[in-house]
Design an enzyme around this catalytic site. Structure first.
Site, short mmCIF file in Angstrom:
data_model
loop_
_atom_site.label_atom_id
_atom_site.label_comp_id
_atom_site.label_asym_id
_atom_site.label_seq_id
_atom_site.Cartn_x
_atom_site.Cartn_y
_atom_site.Cartn_z
CB SER A 191 -0.93 -0.03 1.35
OG SER A 191 -1.77 1.28 1.26
CD GLU A 214 -7.41 3.45 0.49
OE1 GLU A 214 -6.45 2.72 0.73
OE2 GLU A 214 -7.65 3.69 -0.88
CG HIS A 225 -5.00 -0.96 4.02
ND1 HIS A 225 -4.90 -0.55 2.78
CD2 HIS A 225 -4.09 -0.19 4.61
CE1 HIS A 225 -4.52 0.57 2.54
NE2 HIS A 225 -3.72 0.97 3.68
CG ASN A 226 -7.20 -1.77 -0.33
OD1 ASN A 226 -6.40 -1.46 0.35
ND2 ASN A 226 -7.26 -1.79 -1.70
CE LYS A 246 -3.13 -2.59 -0.16
NZ LYS A 246 -3.62 -2.65 -1.55
P1 NBP Z 1 -1.13 -1.92 -13.58
O1 NBP Z 1 -2.15 -2.62 -12.59
O2 NBP Z 1 -1.45 -1.01 -14.53
O3 NBP Z 1 -0.45 -3.31 -14.39
C1 NBP Z 1 0.50 -3.19 -15.32
C2 NBP Z 1 1.47 -4.33 -15.53
O4 NBP Z 1 0.49 -5.42 -15.75
C3 NBP Z 1 2.39 -4.08 -16.82
O5 NBP Z 1 3.45 -4.64 -16.30
C4 NBP Z 1 1.55 -4.81 -17.96
O6 NBP Z 1 2.31 -5.37 -19.07
C5 NBP Z 1 0.90 -6.06 -16.98
N1 NBP Z 1 -0.11 -6.74 -17.67
C6 NBP Z 1 -1.38 -6.27 -17.99
BR1 NBP Z 1 -1.88 -4.61 -17.66
N2 NBP Z 1 -2.14 -7.26 -18.64
C7 NBP Z 1 -1.33 -8.35 -18.63
C8 NBP Z 1 -1.29 -9.53 -19.22
N3 NBP Z 1 -2.66 -9.99 -19.73
N4 NBP Z 1 -0.32 -10.72 -19.19
C9 NBP Z 1 0.78 -10.38 -18.52
N5 NBP Z 1 1.03 -8.92 -18.05
C10 NBP Z 1 0.07 -7.86 -17.89
O7 NBP Z 1 0.17 -1.66 -12.88
P2 NBP Z 1 0.40 -0.88 -11.30
O8 NBP Z 1 -0.61 0.26 -11.33
O9 NBP Z 1 1.95 -0.64 -11.17
O10 NBP Z 1 -0.15 -2.04 -10.52
C11 NBP Z 1 0.58 -3.24 -10.22
C12 NBP Z 1 -0.48 -4.03 -9.17
O11 NBP Z 1 -0.39 -3.47 -7.95
C13 NBP Z 1 -1.74 -4.17 -9.43
O12 NBP Z 1 -2.30 -5.54 -8.97
C14 NBP Z 1 -2.32 -3.00 -8.73
O13 NBP Z 1 -3.74 -3.17 -8.47
C15 NBP Z 1 -1.44 -3.04 -7.53
N6 NBP Z 1 -1.59 -1.81 -6.86
C16 NBP Z 1 -1.35 -0.57 -7.49
C17 NBP Z 1 -1.37 0.63 -6.88
C18 NBP Z 1 -1.43 1.89 -7.51
O14 NBP Z 1 -1.23 2.72 -6.94
N7 NBP Z 1 -1.01 1.94 -8.77
C19 NBP Z 1 -1.31 0.54 -5.46
C20 NBP Z 1 -1.12 -0.86 -4.88
C21 NBP Z 1 -1.18 -1.92 -5.35
P3 NBP Z 1 2.80 -4.39 -20.15
O15 NBP Z 1 3.37 -3.45 -20.01
O16 NBP Z 1 3.18 -5.51 -21.20
O17 NBP Z 1 1.25 -4.04 -20.64
#
Ligand code: NBP
Length: 484
Positions: free
Chosen positions: A130, A192, A188-189, A185
């Site tokens: 988080s 939130e 936690h959400n 987690k």
């Molecule tokens: P995203 O949730 O936007 O995911 C992007 C990543 O997933 C890229 O590496 C992308 O590869 C890959 N991906 C996707 Br989209 N579809 C795919 C598929 N079918 N097969 C393989 N790879 C795939 O990224 P993020 O916002 O960094 O979040 C990552 C994780 O962390 C998620 O589970 C998210 O819920 C969680 N999270 C996010 C936050 C936040 O604030 N953003 C906070 C806490 C947790 P590509 O580049 O090839 O498309």
């Protein structure tokens, strides 16, 4: 650079990139990989240039670059992509190697993946992370669960990169087996969602009942942030209220009032219903978002359905102080309910959760970070078996002292027709929890009347069930007694 990396990370989006940079800054060497491999080159030549970070162009290359036991962390979109990467990794890994999923995964998926990977001789960690982009880079709250045997191998990395509280302790510790980390987690959400909705209700009451401007509300939140409501969400609300659009007007007032959601609040409500836990505040927060999303319908309804005119003649300063008390008391109820849910889940899934430790994991690095989590830690230090936060002396007296103001706020919202679902439902839960005799006697009579569902009697031992032929027309056969 070390010849072999300490950990590999798959997924070069906002979370993955920043976690890698955080790990590297703490002295770990990391290999980066991404499905679209051009992002690997961009990252290595860009933000990762000159650092102890190597890029891999294939899964084989990634695995070959790692020290044993190999650790591969997935930071990709939750769901099928995680399963797809697990399948791609398995043929290249050896017994004892560790796959980590750091995405927002629903905990039953983590249960399933832990069992699956352990059946293949591998170890699995499903961890909540988080704190968003900034947290990932500078110190997130990390909530790991899964295969306990994996924890000693990732502990230094996770605790090294996590946020730290004032005394230097990390906002990361082992949560429990299987999906325990992702469960915590999820709660936690949910919390939130609740904290955000509570603040929104206070804003609506200040705006509609007291007629306050965003600048005036900014001052109130600034003051609140120096006291018991000191928290990240109070702080950003203070700043949001002061933020001006290009024309100098408050931006917040120009934003459409329909809230989005990605499902973690809903999951929390659903499991609470499944486990029979009265998680009323978080559930109301989810429903409040659902109602907000019905914008067009609400606009139409507002033209034809009348409510009371706003008419507040009381002491404005007093109501603002009451709002602070209402927010704090409601927040305590929300955490009390969230902890009840974790307690019930721990029973259901045989987890040994460290409740004080969970409060410390949330104390820094995450969206719900607040100073009052230190009081929760103290409450569980004083009594690790604490049934309900409301039974802890500090929380009981705090809520008792806040209740007069809390009730005035609820009354003001209701009599002026301002929706305050979390503030009022929290108060209703509080009153229900402290009521020795609820009207469920009548409810049981109704159930027995129409469905022969039986009831227990005050004048007989628990576990003895009775059926009455209420109308003289029914028979003496009762329904089977069981609870769902
Ligand atoms: P995203 O949730 O936007 O995911 C992007 C990543 O997933 C890229 O590496 C992308 O590869 C890959 N991906 C996707 Br989209 N579809 C795919 C598929 N079918 N097969 C393989 N790879 C795939 O990224 P993020 O916002 O960094 O979040 C990552 C994780 O962390 C998620 O589970 C998210 O819920 C969680 N999270 C996010 C936050 C936040 O604030 N953003 C906070 C806490 C947790 P590509 O580049 O090839 O498309």
């Amino acid at each position: 650079m070390k010849t072999l990396s300490d950990i590999g990370l798959v997924g070069l989006a906002v979370m993955g990139e920043n976690l890698i940079l955080n790990m590297e800054s703490k002295g770990f060497t990391v290999t980066a990989y991404n499905r679209s491999v051009e992002k690997v080159t961009n990252f290595i030549e860009g933000r990762a240039a000159g650092k102890n970070i190597r890029g891999a162009k294939s899964i084989e290359e990634l695995v070959a670059s790692l020290a044993k036991p190999r650790k591969v962390m997935l930071m990709v979109k939750a769901g099928q992509p995680v399963d797809d990467f697990i399948e791609q990794l398995i043929p290249h890994l050896e017994e004892g190697d560790i796959i980590i999923d750091g995405g927002n995964t629903h905990y039953p998926d983590t249960d399933r993946r832990t069992a699956y990977l352990e059946s293949k001789g591998l170890l699995f960690i499903g961890t909540g992370v988080s704190g968003g982009e900034e947290g990932a880079l500078t110190g997130p709250s990390i909530m790991p669960g899964g295969s306990p045997a994996a924890w000693p191998f990732v502990k230094d990395i996770f605790q090294g990169i996590s946020a730290k509280v004032e005394d230097g302790s990390p906002c990361c510790d082992w949560v429990g087996e299987n999906g325990a980390g992702h469960f915590v987690k999820m709660v936690h959400n949910g919390i939130e969602y609740g904290d955000m909705q509570l603040i929104c209700e206070a804003y609506q009451i200040m705006k509609e009942v007291l007629g306050m401007s965003p600048d005036e509300m900014h001052e109130v939140f600034a003051e609140w942030n120096t006291g018991v409501l000191d928290s990240y969400l109070t702080e950003i609300t203070r700043d949001i209220l002061a933020f001006k659009d290009e024309d100098g007007e408050p931006l917040v007032e120009k934003i459409l009032d329909t809230a989005g959601q990605k499902g973690t609040g809903k999951w929390t409500g659903v499991i609470a219903l499944d486990l029979g836990v009265p998680l009323t505040l978080i559930s109301e927060a989810v429903f409040a978002r659902c109602l907000s999303a019905k914008k067009e319908e609400r606009v139409e309804a507002s033209k034809v359905i009348n409510g009371p005119a706003v008419n507040f003649t009381g002491d404005k300063k007093q109501l603002i102080d009451d709002l602070r008390d209402a927010l704090f008391a409601s927040k305590i109820i929300s955490y009390a309910q969230g902890y009840l849910l974790m307690r019930e889940a721990a029973k259901e899934y045989n987890w040994k959760l460290n409740y004080g430790g969970i409060a410390m994991m949330w104390r820094g690095g995450c969206i719900i970070r607040s100073s009052f989590l230190g009081n929760i830690k103290e409450a569980f230090d004083n009594n690790p078996e604490l049934q309900n936060l409301l039974l802890d002396d500090y929380f009981r007296t705090t809520v008792e002292n806040a209740q007069a103001g809390w009730r005035r706020v609820a009354a003001a919202a209701i009599s002026n027709g301002i929706p305050a679902p979390t503030i009022t439902s929290a108060l209703t839960y509080f009153d229900g929890y402290r009521t020795a005799r609820l009207p469920a006697n009548l409810l049981q009579a109704q159930r027995d009347y129409f469905g022969a569902h039986t009831y227990e009697r005050l004048d007989k031992p628990r576990g003895e069930f009775f059926h009455t032929n209420w109308t003289g027309r029914g028979g003496s056969t009762s329904s089977t007694t069981y609870d769902v």
